[in-house]
Design a protein around this motif. Structure first.
Motif, short mmCIF file in Angstrom:
data_model
loop_
_atom_site.label_atom_id
_atom_site.label_comp_id
_atom_site.label_asym_id
_atom_site.label_seq_id
_atom_site.Cartn_x
_atom_site.Cartn_y
_atom_site.Cartn_z
N GLN A 158 0.81 -1.22 0.00
CA GLN A 158 0.00 0.00 0.00
C GLN A 158 0.85 1.27 0.00
O GLN A 158 0.56 2.21 -0.73
CB GLN A 158 -0.94 0.02 1.23
N THR A 159 1.88 1.28 0.84
CA THR A 159 2.67 2.50 1.01
C THR A 159 4.04 2.45 0.35
O THR A 159 4.67 3.48 0.15
CB THR A 159 2.88 2.79 2.51
N GLY A 160 4.53 1.24 0.07
CA GLY A 160 5.87 1.09 -0.48
C GLY A 160 6.96 1.21 0.58
O GLY A 160 8.14 1.13 0.28
N ALA A 161 6.56 1.37 1.85
CA ALA A 161 7.53 1.48 2.94
C ALA A 161 8.15 0.12 3.24
O ALA A 161 7.49 -0.91 3.16
CB ALA A 161 6.85 2.04 4.20
N VAL A 162 9.42 0.14 3.61
CA VAL A 162 10.11 -1.10 3.99
C VAL A 162 9.59 -1.54 5.34
O VAL A 162 9.62 -0.79 6.31
CB VAL A 162 11.63 -0.88 4.03
N VAL A 163 9.08 -2.78 5.41
CA VAL A 163 8.58 -3.30 6.68
C VAL A 163 9.47 -4.40 7.24
O VAL A 163 9.36 -4.77 8.39
CB VAL A 163 7.12 -3.82 6.54
N SER A 164 10.34 -4.94 6.42
CA SER A 164 11.26 -5.98 6.87
C SER A 164 12.46 -6.00 5.94
O SER A 164 12.31 -5.82 4.74
CB SER A 164 10.56 -7.34 6.86
N SER A 165 13.62 -6.22 6.50
CA SER A 165 14.81 -6.37 5.66
C SER A 165 15.84 -7.20 6.40
O SER A 165 15.78 -7.36 7.61
CB SER A 165 15.39 -5.01 5.29
N THR A 166 16.77 -7.72 5.65
CA THR A 166 17.86 -8.48 6.25
C THR A 166 19.11 -8.31 5.39
O THR A 166 19.02 -8.09 4.19
CB THR A 166 17.50 -9.97 6.38
N ASN A 167 20.24 -8.40 6.04
CA ASN A 167 21.50 -8.32 5.31
C ASN A 167 21.85 -9.67 4.71
O ASN A 167 21.40 -10.70 5.21
CB ASN A 167 22.62 -7.91 6.26
N PRO A 168 22.69 -9.69 3.69
CA PRO A 168 23.18 -10.98 3.20
C PRO A 168 24.06 -11.62 4.28
O PRO A 168 24.66 -10.93 5.10
CB PRO A 168 23.99 -10.61 1.95
N THR A 169 24.11 -12.95 4.26
CA THR A 169 24.92 -13.68 5.23
C THR A 169 25.76 -14.73 4.53
O THR A 169 25.44 -15.17 3.43
CB THR A 169 24.04 -14.38 6.29
N LEU A 170 26.82 -15.14 5.20
CA LEU A 170 27.68 -16.20 4.70
C LEU A 170 27.98 -17.14 5.86
O LEU A 170 28.55 -16.73 6.87
CB LEU A 170 28.98 -15.63 4.14
N GLY A 171 27.57 -18.40 5.72
CA GLY A 171 27.87 -19.41 6.73
C GLY A 171 29.17 -20.10 6.38
O GLY A 171 29.37 -20.51 5.23
N VAL A 172 30.09 -20.22 7.35
CA VAL A 172 31.41 -20.79 7.11
C VAL A 172 31.85 -21.64 8.31
O VAL A 172 31.35 -21.47 9.42
CB VAL A 172 32.48 -19.70 6.87
N ARG A 173 32.81 -22.54 8.04
CA ARG A 173 33.53 -23.20 9.14
C ARG A 173 34.72 -22.30 9.45
O ARG A 173 35.44 -21.87 8.55
CB ARG A 173 34.03 -24.58 8.72
N LEU A 174 34.94 -22.02 10.72
CA LEU A 174 36.01 -21.10 11.09
C LEU A 174 37.39 -21.60 10.64
O LEU A 174 38.24 -20.81 10.26
CB LEU A 174 35.99 -20.86 12.60
N GLN A 175 37.60 -22.91 10.64
CA GLN A 175 38.90 -23.42 10.24
C GLN A 175 39.16 -23.29 8.74
O GLN A 175 40.29 -23.47 8.29
CB GLN A 175 39.13 -24.87 10.72
N ASP A 176 38.13 -22.93 7.96
CA ASP A 176 38.33 -22.70 6.52
C ASP A 176 38.80 -21.27 6.23
O ASP A 176 39.09 -20.94 5.08
CB ASP A 176 37.03 -22.96 5.75
N LEU A 177 38.85 -20.43 7.25
CA LEU A 177 39.26 -19.04 7.07
C LEU A 177 40.72 -18.86 7.44
O LEU A 177 41.26 -19.61 8.27
CB LEU A 177 38.39 -18.12 7.94
N PRO A 178 41.40 -17.87 6.86
CA PRO A 178 42.81 -17.66 7.17
C PRO A 178 43.04 -17.14 8.59
O PRO A 178 44.15 -17.22 9.11
CB PRO A 178 43.26 -16.64 6.13
N ARG A 179 42.00 -16.57 9.20
CA ARG A 179 42.06 -16.08 10.58
C ARG A 179 40.62 -15.91 11.07
O ARG A 179 39.68 -16.03 10.29
CB ARG A 179 42.81 -14.76 10.66
N LEU A 180 40.46 -15.63 12.36
CA LEU A 180 39.12 -15.36 12.86
C LEU A 180 38.60 -14.10 12.17
O LEU A 180 39.31 -13.10 12.09
CB LEU A 180 39.12 -15.18 14.37
N PRO A 181 37.37 -14.14 11.65
CA PRO A 181 36.84 -12.97 10.95
C PRO A 181 36.55 -11.82 11.91
O PRO A 181 36.15 -12.04 13.05
CB PRO A 181 35.55 -13.50 10.31
N LEU A 182 36.78 -10.63 11.40
CA LEU A 182 36.55 -9.42 12.18
C LEU A 182 35.63 -8.48 11.42
O LEU A 182 35.67 -8.44 10.19
CB LEU A 182 37.88 -8.69 12.43
#
Length: 111
Positions: A55-79
């Protein structure tokens, strides 16, 4: 089998099933430096979405993109402020939600 080993085994099965790398490469840019990037072998990417009131075009819900990972697959702990490239788009990590055992969900925003 330890709890850590069982959690890691479950995370690997989930990532193998829903792996983003079947679609594109996923890269972790160490300190935002493309020359010092690390390919993430398995990850689950969810795009952002926005729901608008018809009706109004107003944003009523939103979410950011996400990435699921195993921590040991990363070169360091993500910050927060580290960068990830998915499907050719560069994202900045806004938040890191660790499961306390082996995996994490990275909350992203377009860089």
């Amino acid at each position: 089998m330890s709890w850590q080993a069982m959690a890691d085994r479950a995370a690997r099965a989930i990532l193998r099933t829903f792996d983003e790398n079947a679609v594109s490469d996923v890269w972790y840019l160490v300190d935002g430096n493309a020359a010092d990037s690390h390919r993430i072998e398995q990850a689950v990417f969810d795009c952002a979405y926005i729901v608008q009131d018809p009706q109004t075009g107003a944003v009523v819900s939103s979410t950011n993109p996400t990435l699921g990972v195993r921590l040991q697959d990363l070169p360091r702990l993500p910050l927060p402020a580290d960068q990830i490239q998915v499907r050719g788009t560069l994202y900045t990590i806004d938040d890191v939600i660790q499961d306390g055992v082996t995996a994490a969900v990275l909350i992203l925003r377009e860089a």
